[in-house]
Design an enzyme around this catalytic site. Sequence first.
Site, PDB file in Angstrom:
ATOM      1  N   ARG A  44       0.861  -1.199   0.000  1.00 12.49           N
ATOM      2  CA  ARG A  44       0.000   0.000   0.000  1.00 12.49           C
ATOM      3  C   ARG A  44       0.886   1.234   0.000  1.00 12.49           C
ATOM      4  O   ARG A  44       1.484   1.585   1.011  1.00 12.49           O
ATOM      5  CB  ARG A  44      -0.926  -0.042   1.207  1.00 12.49           C
TER       6      ARG A  44
ATOM      7  N   HIS B 122     -10.882  -7.712  -0.035  1.00 13.12           N
ATOM      8  CA  HIS B 122     -10.310  -6.987   1.096  1.00 13.12           C
ATOM      9  C   HIS B 122     -10.407  -5.477   0.859  1.00 13.12           C
ATOM     10  O   HIS B 122      -9.522  -4.711   1.242  1.00 13.12           O
ATOM     11  CB  HIS B 122      -8.855  -7.410   1.302  1.00 13.12           C
TER      12      HIS B 122
ATOM     13  N   LYS C 232     -13.611 -15.788   4.469  1.00 18.04           N
ATOM     14  CA  LYS C 232     -13.632 -14.433   3.902  1.00 18.04           C
ATOM     15  C   LYS C 232     -12.440 -14.219   2.968  1.00 18.04           C
ATOM     16  O   LYS C 232     -11.291 -14.476   3.358  1.00 18.04           O
ATOM     17  CB  LYS C 232     -13.589 -13.402   5.034  1.00 18.04           C
TER      18      LYS C 232
END
Length: 382
Positions: free
Chosen positions: A164, A275, A251
């Site tokens: 990120r 996500h 998930k």
Amino acid sequence: MIISSSHDYRTAAKRRLPPFLFHYLDGGAYSEHTLRRNVEDIADVALRQRVLNDMSQLSLETPLFDETLSMPVALSPVGLAGMYARRGEVQAARAAARKGVPFTLSTVSVCPIEEVAPAIDRPMWFQLYVLKDRGFMRNALERAKAAGVTTLVFTVDMPVPGARYRDAHSGMSGPNAAARRMLQAMAHPGWAWDVGIKGKPHDLGNISAYRGHPTGLEDYIGWLGKNFDPSICWKDLEWIREFWDGPMVIKGILDPADARDAVAFGADGIVVSNHGGRQLDGTPSTARALPAIAEAVQGEIKVIADSGVRSGLDVVRMLALGADCVMLGRSYIYALASGGEAGVYNLLDLIEKEMRVAMVLTGASSVSQIDTDLLVGASTLG
Ligand code: FNR
């Protein structure tokens, strides 16, 4: 400022938060293509407007596992939520419980399981990451069980952390990151006092309780970095199953083949998720991935979806694409950061109102009537 949508909460959160925290929340992986597509593809889903059906009686109630939800919405697990407001996880969980929807506590929450679960009068969901430290995982499952957690959300799309860029620029990651972060936080008017960290780093609940001493942000990031486990595979889930007899939801499913494997494994549900665009930039948006996954699952297990949902209208769109329930991530943290528990409650109220308007205008009087028939043909997004 006037708050009439989750977009307004984002604006308010941006004004209030230290930049590194706002960008940690708001950002995604690499060039943030998937992050943008999540939102844009949902907006591209066109619904059929239907009129002149008596729509005076609407029901949003949704059965899910052993619960009845007041609407088909749940709060996604968000790590460090307690950095966004004082005892943030407790505040968000209370708002969700008052509104009759599930709250999911992240593995890496600030408030520990034992603080959040007893603060609400409905069952809590707990999210677990796959970590190399299997002792931590087992201990967390035992603590969750003891605290009365019903549903386990097992997140599988973080075998490695995504890259990120915003976090590197903001000081959230990189050399000397923790020192820089704390300086920024202290310099930010009002915020540090409100979250209770003036002068010292937060206690990181679930992790510090396990390790037996308080930990700060730097410890947390170091511990996590060392503990993500790229070796994870289906047999690890069998190991988890031995310790968890309640509903188990996987998930981070984004492909119909993995969804079929989840059915074969015996999961009770999946969360179709990328996500929130924070992991593999370049994956399809969830709106695009969802129809084929719902078709592959054929109603055998519950399909929950998140990533990019910002309104009640978006919830209806995701249900029309095949979801049974929809999770909110960033949107409730924007509300938490700017309005605390009242903000999260108000956001959920807005979501409900927007859902009602969309249901009336599409002629769906109950959640079970929201299906692919509501879609204008081309908007299934291929
Ligand atoms: C997350 N997400 C996440 N997921 C998870 O399983 N465990 C976690 O600890 C976290 N932490 C986390 C932190 C932050 C700041 C964000 C924004 C997200 C992912 C989250 O559960 C959810 O999948 C996405 O947020 C959904 O996308 P939207 O609604 O934010 O677009």
